[in-house]
Design a protein around this motif. Structure first.
Motif, PDB file in Angstrom:
ATOM      1  N   ARG A   4      -4.850  -4.665 -13.363  1.00  0.00           N
ATOM      2  CA  ARG A   4      -3.149  -4.576 -13.017  1.00  0.00           C
ATOM      3  C   ARG A   4      -2.896  -3.400 -12.039  1.00  0.00           C
ATOM      4  O   ARG A   4      -2.340  -3.366 -11.029  1.00  0.00           O
ATOM      5  CB  ARG A   4      -2.444  -4.518 -14.110  1.00  0.00           C
ATOM      6  CG  ARG A   4      -2.271  -5.846 -14.810  1.00  0.00           C
ATOM      7  CD  ARG A   4      -1.042  -5.648 -16.157  1.00  0.00           C
ATOM      8  NE  ARG A   4      -0.299  -6.974 -16.107  1.00  0.00           N
ATOM      9  CZ  ARG A   4       0.580  -7.125 -16.992  1.00  0.00           C
ATOM     10  NH1 ARG A   4       0.911  -6.037 -17.619  1.00  0.00           N
ATOM     11  NH2 ARG A   4       1.241  -8.142 -16.968  1.00  0.00           N
ATOM     12  N   ILE A   5      -3.752  -2.149 -12.420  1.00  0.00           N
ATOM     13  CA  ILE A   5      -3.294  -0.839 -11.696  1.00  0.00           C
ATOM     14  C   ILE A   5      -3.956  -1.065 -10.246  1.00  0.00           C
ATOM     15  O   ILE A   5      -3.439  -0.852  -9.431  1.00  0.00           O
ATOM     16  CB  ILE A   5      -4.128   0.198 -12.274  1.00  0.00           C
ATOM     17  CG1 ILE A   5      -3.400   0.382 -13.767  1.00  0.00           C
ATOM     18  CG2 ILE A   5      -4.269   1.472 -11.455  1.00  0.00           C
ATOM     19  CD1 ILE A   5      -4.116   1.519 -14.579  1.00  0.00           C
ATOM     20  N   ARG A   6      -5.558  -1.733 -10.428  1.00  0.00           N
ATOM     21  CA  ARG A   6      -5.826  -1.864  -8.771  1.00  0.00           C
ATOM     22  C   ARG A   6      -5.096  -2.990  -7.948  1.00  0.00           C
ATOM     23  O   ARG A   6      -4.902  -2.785  -6.776  1.00  0.00           O
ATOM     24  CB  ARG A   6      -7.438  -2.554  -9.252  1.00  0.00           C
ATOM     25  CG  ARG A   6      -8.078  -3.041  -7.905  1.00  0.00           C
ATOM     26  CD  ARG A   6      -9.575  -3.228  -8.175  1.00  0.00           C
ATOM     27  NE  ARG A   6     -10.096  -3.254  -6.730  1.00  0.00           N
ATOM     28  CZ  ARG A   6     -10.849  -4.588  -6.378  1.00  0.00           C
ATOM     29  NH1 ARG A   6     -10.874  -5.614  -7.063  1.00  0.00           N
ATOM     30  NH2 ARG A   6     -11.277  -4.527  -5.375  1.00  0.00           N
ATOM     31  N   PHE A  11      -1.547  -3.797  -3.379  1.00  0.00           N
ATOM     32  CA  PHE A  11      -0.177  -4.266  -3.127  1.00  0.00           C
ATOM     33  C   PHE A  11       0.564  -3.209  -2.447  1.00  0.00           C
ATOM     34  O   PHE A  11       1.253  -3.210  -1.298  1.00  0.00           O
ATOM     35  CB  PHE A  11       0.733  -4.799  -4.300  1.00  0.00           C
ATOM     36  CG  PHE A  11       1.974  -5.222  -3.907  1.00  0.00           C
ATOM     37  CD1 PHE A  11       2.039  -6.317  -2.972  1.00  0.00           C
ATOM     38  CD2 PHE A  11       3.156  -4.484  -4.003  1.00  0.00           C
ATOM     39  CE1 PHE A  11       3.510  -6.822  -2.448  1.00  0.00           C
ATOM     40  CE2 PHE A  11       4.281  -4.948  -3.633  1.00  0.00           C
ATOM     41  CZ  PHE A  11       4.715  -6.309  -3.012  1.00  0.00           C
ATOM     42  N   GLY A  12       0.731  -1.934  -2.998  1.00  0.00           N
ATOM     43  CA  GLY A  12       1.308  -0.617  -2.283  1.00  0.00           C
ATOM     44  C   GLY A  12       0.759  -0.417  -0.941  1.00  0.00           C
ATOM     45  O   GLY A  12       1.482  -0.046  -0.085  1.00  0.00           O
ATOM     46  N   LEU A  13      -0.675  -0.339  -0.963  1.00  0.00           N
ATOM     47  CA  LEU A  13      -1.569  -0.027   0.412  1.00  0.00           C
ATOM     48  C   LEU A  13      -0.943  -1.143   1.221  1.00  0.00           C
ATOM     49  O   LEU A  13      -0.750  -0.784   2.524  1.00  0.00           O
ATOM     50  CB  LEU A  13      -2.954  -0.103   0.032  1.00  0.00           C
ATOM     51  CG  LEU A  13      -3.764   0.083   1.143  1.00  0.00           C
ATOM     52  CD1 LEU A  13      -3.443   1.511   1.635  1.00  0.00           C
ATOM     53  CD2 LEU A  13      -5.101  -0.014   0.890  1.00  0.00           C
ATOM     54  N   THR A  47      -6.380  -7.117   7.267  1.00  0.00           N
ATOM     55  CA  THR A  47      -7.358  -6.613   6.166  1.00  0.00           C
ATOM     56  C   THR A  47      -6.989  -6.469   4.868  1.00  0.00           C
ATOM     57  O   THR A  47      -7.367  -7.034   3.820  1.00  0.00           O
ATOM     58  CB  THR A  47      -8.414  -5.624   7.005  1.00  0.00           C
ATOM     59  OG1 THR A  47      -8.833  -5.737   8.086  1.00  0.00           O
ATOM     60  CG2 THR A  47      -9.619  -5.247   5.937  1.00  0.00           C
ATOM     61  N   THR A  48      -5.772  -5.637   4.794  1.00  0.00           N
ATOM     62  CA  THR A  48      -5.342  -5.424   3.577  1.00  0.00           C
ATOM     63  C   THR A  48      -4.609  -6.447   2.838  1.00  0.00           C
ATOM     64  O   THR A  48      -4.670  -6.601   1.453  1.00  0.00           O
ATOM     65  CB  THR A  48      -4.372  -4.147   3.626  1.00  0.00           C
ATOM     66  OG1 THR A  48      -3.153  -4.415   4.603  1.00  0.00           O
ATOM     67  CG2 THR A  48      -4.933  -2.668   4.098  1.00  0.00           C
ATOM     68  N   ALA A  54      -7.591 -11.505  -2.431  1.00  0.00           N
ATOM     69  CA  ALA A  54      -8.618 -11.707  -3.116  1.00  0.00           C
ATOM     70  C   ALA A  54      -8.593 -11.130  -4.369  1.00  0.00           C
ATOM     71  O   ALA A  54      -9.163 -11.743  -5.352  1.00  0.00           O
ATOM     72  CB  ALA A  54      -9.694 -11.126  -2.236  1.00  0.00           C
ATOM     73  N   THR A  55      -7.715 -10.101  -4.759  1.00  0.00           N
ATOM     74  CA  THR A  55      -7.630  -9.566  -6.000  1.00  0.00           C
ATOM     75  C   THR A  55      -6.790 -10.484  -6.970  1.00  0.00           C
ATOM     76  O   THR A  55      -6.664 -10.327  -8.097  1.00  0.00           O
ATOM     77  CB  THR A  55      -7.012  -8.102  -6.006  1.00  0.00           C
ATOM     78  OG1 THR A  55      -5.941  -8.287  -5.432  1.00  0.00           O
ATOM     79  CG2 THR A  55      -8.003  -7.386  -5.466  1.00  0.00           C
ATOM     80  N   GLU A  56      -5.745 -11.126  -6.348  1.00  0.00           N
ATOM     81  CA  GLU A  56      -4.762 -11.847  -7.225  1.00  0.00           C
ATOM     82  C   GLU A  56      -5.434 -13.282  -7.613  1.00  0.00           C
ATOM     83  O   GLU A  56      -4.996 -13.715  -8.798  1.00  0.00           O
ATOM     84  CB  GLU A  56      -3.660 -12.408  -6.205  1.00  0.00           C
ATOM     85  CG  GLU A  56      -2.546 -11.675  -5.983  1.00  0.00           C
ATOM     86  CD  GLU A  56      -1.715 -12.027  -4.986  1.00  0.00           C
ATOM     87  OE1 GLU A  56      -2.010 -13.060  -4.072  1.00  0.00           O
ATOM     88  OE2 GLU A  56      -0.594 -11.565  -5.278  1.00  0.00           O
ATOM     89  N   GLU A  57      -6.518 -13.637  -7.058  1.00  0.00           N
ATOM     90  CA  GLU A  57      -7.265 -14.956  -7.767  1.00  0.00           C
ATOM     91  C   GLU A  57      -8.050 -14.551  -9.071  1.00  0.00           C
ATOM     92  O   GLU A  57      -8.532 -13.556  -9.423  1.00  0.00           O
ATOM     93  CB  GLU A  57      -8.206 -15.451  -6.651  1.00  0.00           C
ATOM     94  CG  GLU A  57      -7.448 -15.985  -5.488  1.00  0.00           C
ATOM     95  CD  GLU A  57      -8.279 -16.273  -4.390  1.00  0.00           C
ATOM     96  OE1 GLU A  57      -9.687 -16.320  -4.453  1.00  0.00           O
ATOM     97  OE2 GLU A  57      -7.659 -16.708  -3.411  1.00  0.00           O
TER      98      GLU A  57
END
Length: 57
Positions: A4-6, A11-13, A47-48, A54-57
Motif C-alpha cells: 500500500r505504501i509503495r 501514485f504520488g510520483l 513511464t510513471t 503495474a503495481t495495481e495488478e
C-alpha cells in the motif's frame, strides 16, 4: 502493508510528474519552436503511469 505504501508513493510520483508536465508545457512549446529541442516530459509521465498501473495488478 508495504504494498500500500509503495502504491501510494508511486501514485504520488505519477501525479507529481503530471503536474510538472502541465506546468512546463509552455517551456516545452517554446523550446520546440524556438530552439528545436524536444523536452521528454511525456515519456516521463507515460513511464510513471505504466509503473503505477503495474503495481495495481
Amino acid at each position: 502493508m508495504f504494498d500500500r505504501i509503495r502504491t501510494a508513493a508511486l501514485f504520488g510520483l505519477h501525479q507529481a510528474t503530471v503536474a510538472i508536465g502541465i506546468s512546463l508545457f509552455p517551456v516545452a512549446v517554446f523550446a520546440r519552436k524556438q530552439l528545436g529541442i524536444n523536452v521528454p516530459i511525456g515519456r516521463l509521465v507515460e513511464t510513471t503511469g505504466e509503473v503505477y498501473e503495474a503495481t495495481e495488478e
